[in-house]
Design an enzyme around this catalytic site. Structure first.
Site, PDB file in Angstrom:
ATOM      1  N   CYS A 168       0.814  -1.219   0.000  1.00 33.81           N
ATOM      2  CA  CYS A 168       0.000   0.000   0.000  1.00 33.81           C
ATOM      3  C   CYS A 168       0.850   1.274   0.000  1.00 33.81           C
ATOM      4  O   CYS A 168       1.908   1.319   0.610  1.00 33.81           O
ATOM      5  CB  CYS A 168      -0.887   0.034   1.230  1.00 33.81           C
ATOM      6  SG  CYS A 168      -1.934  -1.409   1.392  1.00 33.81           S
ATOM      7  N   ARG A 190       5.840  -0.541  -5.741  1.00 32.43           N
ATOM      8  CA  ARG A 190       5.738  -1.292  -4.484  1.00 32.43           C
ATOM      9  C   ARG A 190       4.743  -2.443  -4.583  1.00 32.43           C
ATOM     10  O   ARG A 190       4.722  -3.304  -3.712  1.00 32.43           O
ATOM     11  CB  ARG A 190       5.306  -0.350  -3.357  1.00 32.43           C
ATOM     12  CG  ARG A 190       6.334   0.721  -3.065  1.00 32.43           C
ATOM     13  CD  ARG A 190       5.707   1.859  -2.315  1.00 32.43           C
ATOM     14  NE  ARG A 190       5.307   1.459  -0.981  1.00 32.43           N
ATOM     15  CZ  ARG A 190       6.004   1.713   0.108  1.00 32.43           C
ATOM     16  NH1 ARG A 190       7.136   2.357   0.019  1.00 32.43           N
ATOM     17  NH2 ARG A 190       5.577   1.345   1.286  1.00 32.43           N
ATOM     18  N   TRP A 224      -2.924  -2.824  -1.493  1.00 30.33           N
ATOM     19  CA  TRP A 224      -2.499  -4.215  -1.699  1.00 30.33           C
ATOM     20  C   TRP A 224      -3.331  -5.024  -0.717  1.00 30.33           C
ATOM     21  O   TRP A 224      -3.165  -4.892   0.494  1.00 30.33           O
ATOM     22  CB  TRP A 224      -1.008  -4.340  -1.404  1.00 30.33           C
ATOM     23  CG  TRP A 224      -0.395  -5.652  -1.750  1.00 30.33           C
ATOM     24  CD1 TRP A 224      -0.019  -6.080  -2.990  1.00 30.33           C
ATOM     25  CD2 TRP A 224      -0.058  -6.706  -0.848  1.00 30.33           C
ATOM     26  NE1 TRP A 224       0.532  -7.335  -2.910  1.00 30.33           N
ATOM     27  CE2 TRP A 224       0.521  -7.746  -1.612  1.00 30.33           C
ATOM     28  CE3 TRP A 224      -0.186  -6.886   0.532  1.00 30.33           C
ATOM     29  CZ2 TRP A 224       0.976  -8.931  -1.043  1.00 30.33           C
ATOM     30  CZ3 TRP A 224       0.259  -8.070   1.100  1.00 30.33           C
ATOM     31  CH2 TRP A 224       0.829  -9.081   0.314  1.00 30.33           C
ATOM     32  N   ASN A 282      -2.411   2.486   5.654  1.00 29.76           N
ATOM     33  CA  ASN A 282      -1.514   1.350   5.391  1.00 29.76           C
ATOM     34  C   ASN A 282      -1.395   0.554   6.681  1.00 29.76           C
ATOM     35  O   ASN A 282      -1.373   1.132   7.761  1.00 29.76           O
ATOM     36  CB  ASN A 282      -0.105   1.841   5.029  1.00 29.76           C
ATOM     37  CG  ASN A 282      -0.033   2.395   3.629  1.00 29.76           C
ATOM     38  OD1 ASN A 282      -1.014   2.384   2.904  1.00 29.76           O
ATOM     39  ND2 ASN A 282       1.137   2.884   3.265  1.00 29.76           N
ATOM     40  N   GLY A 283      -1.234  -0.760   6.562  1.00 24.71           N
ATOM     41  CA  GLY A 283      -1.061  -1.571   7.764  1.00 24.71           C
ATOM     42  C   GLY A 283      -2.275  -2.441   8.004  1.00 24.71           C
ATOM     43  O   GLY A 283      -3.128  -2.602   7.123  1.00 24.71           O
ATOM     44  N   GLU A 304      18.303 -18.071  -4.463  1.00 32.30           N
ATOM     45  CA  GLU A 304      17.939 -16.766  -5.010  1.00 32.30           C
ATOM     46  C   GLU A 304      17.521 -16.904  -6.490  1.00 32.30           C
ATOM     47  O   GLU A 304      16.568 -16.272  -6.937  1.00 32.30           O
ATOM     48  CB  GLU A 304      19.122 -15.796  -4.839  1.00 32.30           C
ATOM     49  CG  GLU A 304      18.951 -14.427  -5.463  1.00 32.30           C
ATOM     50  CD  GLU A 304      17.739 -13.647  -4.983  1.00 32.30           C
ATOM     51  OE1 GLU A 304      17.104 -14.036  -3.991  1.00 32.30           O
ATOM     52  OE2 GLU A 304      17.411 -12.635  -5.636  1.00 32.30           O
ATOM     53  N   LYS A 329      13.879 -15.848  -7.919  1.00 36.01           N
ATOM     54  CA  LYS A 329      13.699 -14.907  -9.038  1.00 36.01           C
ATOM     55  C   LYS A 329      12.770 -15.520 -10.088  1.00 36.01           C
ATOM     56  O   LYS A 329      11.871 -14.876 -10.589  1.00 36.01           O
ATOM     57  CB  LYS A 329      15.032 -14.579  -9.728  1.00 36.01           C
ATOM     58  CG  LYS A 329      15.944 -13.618  -9.047  1.00 36.01           C
ATOM     59  CD  LYS A 329      15.575 -12.167  -9.137  1.00 36.01           C
ATOM     60  CE  LYS A 329      14.759 -11.716  -7.983  1.00 36.01           C
ATOM     61  NZ  LYS A 329      15.239 -11.617  -6.676  1.00 36.01           N
ATOM     62  N   GLU A 370       9.152 -15.703  -8.807  1.00 32.92           N
ATOM     63  CA  GLU A 370       8.551 -14.376  -8.629  1.00 32.92           C
ATOM     64  C   GLU A 370       8.043 -13.790  -9.943  1.00 32.92           C
ATOM     65  O   GLU A 370       6.942 -13.253  -9.984  1.00 32.92           O
ATOM     66  CB  GLU A 370       9.610 -13.379  -8.097  1.00 32.92           C
ATOM     67  CG  GLU A 370       9.835 -13.408  -6.617  1.00 32.92           C
ATOM     68  CD  GLU A 370      10.919 -12.407  -6.212  1.00 32.92           C
ATOM     69  OE1 GLU A 370      10.689 -11.674  -5.258  1.00 32.92           O
ATOM     70  OE2 GLU A 370      12.001 -12.363  -6.840  1.00 32.92           O
ATOM     71  N   HIS A 426      18.192 -37.277  -1.315  1.00 28.64           N
ATOM     72  CA  HIS A 426      17.265 -37.463  -0.196  1.00 28.64           C
ATOM     73  C   HIS A 426      15.849 -37.029  -0.553  1.00 28.64           C
ATOM     74  O   HIS A 426      15.086 -36.655   0.333  1.00 28.64           O
ATOM     75  CB  HIS A 426      17.778 -36.711   1.035  1.00 28.64           C
ATOM     76  CG  HIS A 426      19.105 -37.198   1.497  1.00 28.64           C
ATOM     77  ND1 HIS A 426      19.293 -38.464   2.004  1.00 28.64           N
ATOM     78  CD2 HIS A 426      20.333 -36.620   1.468  1.00 28.64           C
ATOM     79  CE1 HIS A 426      20.575 -38.636   2.299  1.00 28.64           C
ATOM     80  NE2 HIS A 426      21.226 -37.529   1.978  1.00 28.64           N
ATOM     81  N   LYS A 464       6.799  -4.650  -3.415  1.00 29.72           N
ATOM     82  CA  LYS A 464       8.216  -4.313  -3.277  1.00 29.72           C
ATOM     83  C   LYS A 464       8.596  -4.148  -1.809  1.00 29.72           C
ATOM     84  O   LYS A 464       9.633  -4.608  -1.372  1.00 29.72           O
ATOM     85  CB  LYS A 464       8.483  -3.010  -4.028  1.00 29.72           C
ATOM     86  CG  LYS A 464       9.922  -2.545  -3.986  1.00 29.72           C
ATOM     87  CD  LYS A 464      10.756  -3.378  -4.908  1.00 29.72           C
ATOM     88  CE  LYS A 464      12.236  -3.068  -4.821  1.00 29.72           C
ATOM     89  NZ  LYS A 464      13.023  -4.213  -5.318  1.00 29.72           N
TER      90      LYS A 464
HETATM   91  C1  G6P Z   1       9.462  -8.365  -0.744  1.00 33.02           C
HETATM   92  C2  G6P Z   1      10.142  -8.061  -2.057  1.00 33.02           C
HETATM   93  C3  G6P Z   1      11.442  -8.840  -2.143  1.00 33.02           C
HETATM   94  C4  G6P Z   1      12.317  -8.533  -0.944  1.00 33.02           C
HETATM   95  C5  G6P Z   1      11.584  -8.769   0.375  1.00 33.02           C
HETATM   96  C6  G6P Z   1      12.365  -8.209   1.553  1.00 33.02           C
HETATM   97  O1  G6P Z   1       9.050  -9.685  -0.723  1.00 33.02           O
HETATM   98  O2  G6P Z   1       9.302  -8.403  -3.133  1.00 33.02           O
HETATM   99  O3  G6P Z   1      12.130  -8.483  -3.326  1.00 33.02           O
HETATM  100  O4  G6P Z   1      13.460  -9.330  -0.992  1.00 33.02           O
HETATM  101  O5  G6P Z   1      10.332  -8.104   0.357  1.00 33.02           O
HETATM  102  O6  G6P Z   1      12.424  -6.811   1.427  1.00 33.02           O
HETATM  103  P1  G6P Z   1      13.548  -5.891   2.013  1.00 33.02           P
HETATM  104  O7  G6P Z   1      13.162  -4.506   1.570  1.00 33.02           O
HETATM  105  O8  G6P Z   1      13.486  -6.031   3.508  1.00 33.02           O
HETATM  106  O9  G6P Z   1      14.850  -6.325   1.468  1.00 33.02           O
END
Ligand code: G6P
Length: 604
Positions: free
Chosen positions: A2, A27, A75, A99-100, A477, A481, A484, A500, A599
């Protein structure tokens, strides 16, 4: 997640509010709305499901004149994404954006319903609108009504409230969700992120936890959690960002991937001088006996990588945990422990809550490795190592991750001095970091080959990523990616763990991506590769030429530039970023704003 923008000005503000929302789009959100008090004292409100552009189109058809207004990107948490659930929420003369999460919203909703209030949404936010409306009947001012309301709320909020009877006032309150006040001349603004307001001001004051502020055209008055007046100094922002500028690139993500040589050079500036590490800013860490790293998402993978470095190179014990787990379990804090949070945004709710908890638990020091100056984690930690990656807009984190890794390697060196790290190894780290921006640049030349390779993934439904040692988190990672942004289900395994369980999944439909630098574990990794080949799996191996892994049937090998083992986790991240990017482009997904993701995750 948000986003909030608000304004009190003489001029019409709707375009300022919409531009602010556009700047917060990265975001992640699912709907948007705006409410403005018009010169006749009426509240004009428009909300739309989907993109801010849909809201802007609606405003073009039905203009919203007026100098006081609030706007929001939502969001969804409580209630599906829909126009009815989009903010601002209205009760009588009151409009609210929030927000929140209000945790006691069900109890409050029941109470308000019993008093005759009618709910038009499924959101927790709507209780705030009705509560302020109710409290205004018992209080003289909007400020007093908001102060009374917040004493009834449990949970996290950043909110802005306006009353259509007063077009020179907005009341804002912060508890758990960030808010920043922007200072203009004869006008003031508020937003959940200063980026939203950069077109109208560069002078900002960050509200602190528990603050309430009354904002009019000529004044900003802040009160602390005890409703006592406090000063929150307004400072010039140093942030540079133009959310509209993708340059020559089709997506922010690709631009940010290509920015990594420069971003890493920026991280190293002043910290790597004439081939020597300058770690003074990290202070004296000689007392530290244990490191606890806390983070979420991609930042957690940076922490996982750092554990290998910190234990092997610095000889200091290191634990790494996901923030949402750490904050809800009983953990044991050893004496002289350093808490390290890692975060691109500095606002991730779980990481912030973990930091606050850790401070109560008696950690000797807290350090954050963060990309956003002035963010909550930076302000609340004892020390901050800024990654200086520049604004990252793509939801899938790229340059923020590799610069975090650079920061963590610097931390490793600072911890290791006077301990396990001898001067020859420190020199090796300094040399490897000196060459790193150039090596990353070289790795980017793999782009065209990776683009071709990506075609082979586009029809797949699953993928496995394998690595060993400090490449295991890089495999994690890589898998993150891919899922996502391309929505392909991907998992990462430590290659030694294959037998395993995951070996049972191997068939021609399961692509297996392997990261294979030339390190001590490469022979073990080759055995794991053979285990997969023997079962008909399709292998895609990113390998150092010196590792001597040759293409075979069912196995393609992409050469990654040779580098020192120490920085290999950083370098091998690049081809995996490019792979997921190209797969997503071929699949036609929304690369920069993937569905359901945000984000900056400011709710838990
Ligand atoms: C969200 C984003 C990720 C990020 C994570 C942690 O899930 O989509 O890309 O890694 O938050 O965010 P931060 O700002 O704490 O690195």
């Amino acid at each position: 997640m948000c986003g909030i923008v608000g304004a009190v000005a003489q001029r019409d503000v709707v375009q300022i509010l919409l531009e602010g929302l556009k700047r917060l789009e990265y975001r992640g959100y699912d709907s948007a709305g705006v409410a403005v008090i018009n010169p006749a004292g009426e509240l004009g409100r428009l909300r739309r499901l989907g993109k801010v552009q849909a809201l802007a189109d609606a405003v073009a058809e039905q203009p919203l004149p007026g100098g006081t207004g609030i706007a929001h990107t939502r969001w969804a948490t409580h209630g599906e994404p829909s126009e009815a659930n989009a903010h601002p929420h209205v009760s009588g003369d009151i409009a609210v954006v929030h927000n929140g999460i209000i945790e006691n919203h069900e109890t409050l909703r029941d109470e308000l319903k019993a008093q005759g209030y009618v709910f038009t949404s499924q959101t927790d936010t709507e209780v705030i609108a009705h509560l302020v409306e109710r409290e205004l009947k018992n209080h003289d001012t909007l400020l007093a009504a908001v102060m009374a309301t917040r004493s009834l709320l449990e949970g996290a909020y950043g909110m802005v409230v306006i009353d259509r009877n007063d077009n020179n006032r907005m009341i804002v309150a912060r508890s758990g969700s960030p808010l920043v006040v922007g200072y203009g001349i004869g006008e003031h603004f508020v937003a959940s992120d200063q980026l939203a307001l950069l077109p109208v001001t560069r002078k900002f004051a960050f509200l602190e936890e528990g603050d309430v502020a009354e904002i009019s055209r000529d004044a900003v008055q802040v009160f602390d959690s005890n409703n006592q007046p406090v000063e929150r100094e307004a400072k010039e922002s140093t942030v540079e960002h133009d959310a509209g500028d993708k340059g020559e690139f089709r997506h922010y993500m690709l631009k940010e991937i290509y920015e990594q040589p420069q971003a890493i050079a920026n991280t190293l500036e002043g910290r790597l001088v004439a081939d020597q590490l300058n770690l003074d800013a990290l202070g004296d860490l000689s007392d530290i006996e244990q490191v606890q790293i806390i983070a979420c998402g991609t930042s957690y993978h940076a922490g996982m990588t750092a554990r290998y470095w910190i234990e092997q190179l610095a000889g200091v014990a290191c634990n790494v945990e996901i923030a949402s787990e750490f904050r809800y379990r009983q953990s044991v804090v050893r004496p002289n422990s350093l808490l390290v949070t890692i975060s691109q945004s500095g606002e991730t709710a779980d990481t912030l809550a973990a930091l606050r908890l850790a401070k109560e638990q008696g950690f000797a020091k807290t350090l954050t490795i963060c990309n956003v100056p002035g963010s909550s984690l930076v302000r609340e930690s004892d020390m901050a190592l800024m990654t200086r990656a520049g604004a990252e807009i793509g939801v899938a984190s790229t340059k923020a991750f590799t610069t975090q890794l650079v920061g963590l390697l610097l931390l490793t060196a600072a911890l290791g001095r006077g301990r396990a790290l001898d001067s020859a190894t420190e020199k090796r780290i300094a040399d490897a970091l000196t060459h790193l921006p150039g090596l990353i640049d070289k790795a980017l030349h793999m782009n065209a080959d990776i683009e071709k390779l990506a075609e082979q993934f586009a029809e797949k439904h699953h993928a496995l990523f394998l690595g060993r040692g400090d490449q295991y988190p890089i495999a994690m990672e890589g898998a993150l990616k891919l899922k996502e942004i391309s929505y392909i289900h991907a998992e990462a395994y430590a290659a030694g763990e294959l037998k395993h369980g995951p070996l049972a999944l191997i068939d021609a439909e399961m692509p297996i991506v392997v990261v294979a630098p030339h390190n001590d574990l490469v022979e073990k990794l080759k055995s794991n590769i053979e285990e997969v080949r023997a079962r008909g799996g399709e292998l895609y191996v990113f390998a150092d030429e010196a590792a001597d892994i040759r293409p075979e049937s069912n196995m393609q090998v992409m050469a990654v530039p040779h580098c020192d083992d120490i920085v290999a986790p950083i370098l091998y991240t690049l081809p995996l970023q490019l792979l997921s990017y190209h797969v997503a482009v071929i699949k036609g997904t929304d690369v920069d704003q993937p569905r359901n993701l945000a984000k900056s995750v400011t709710v838990e």
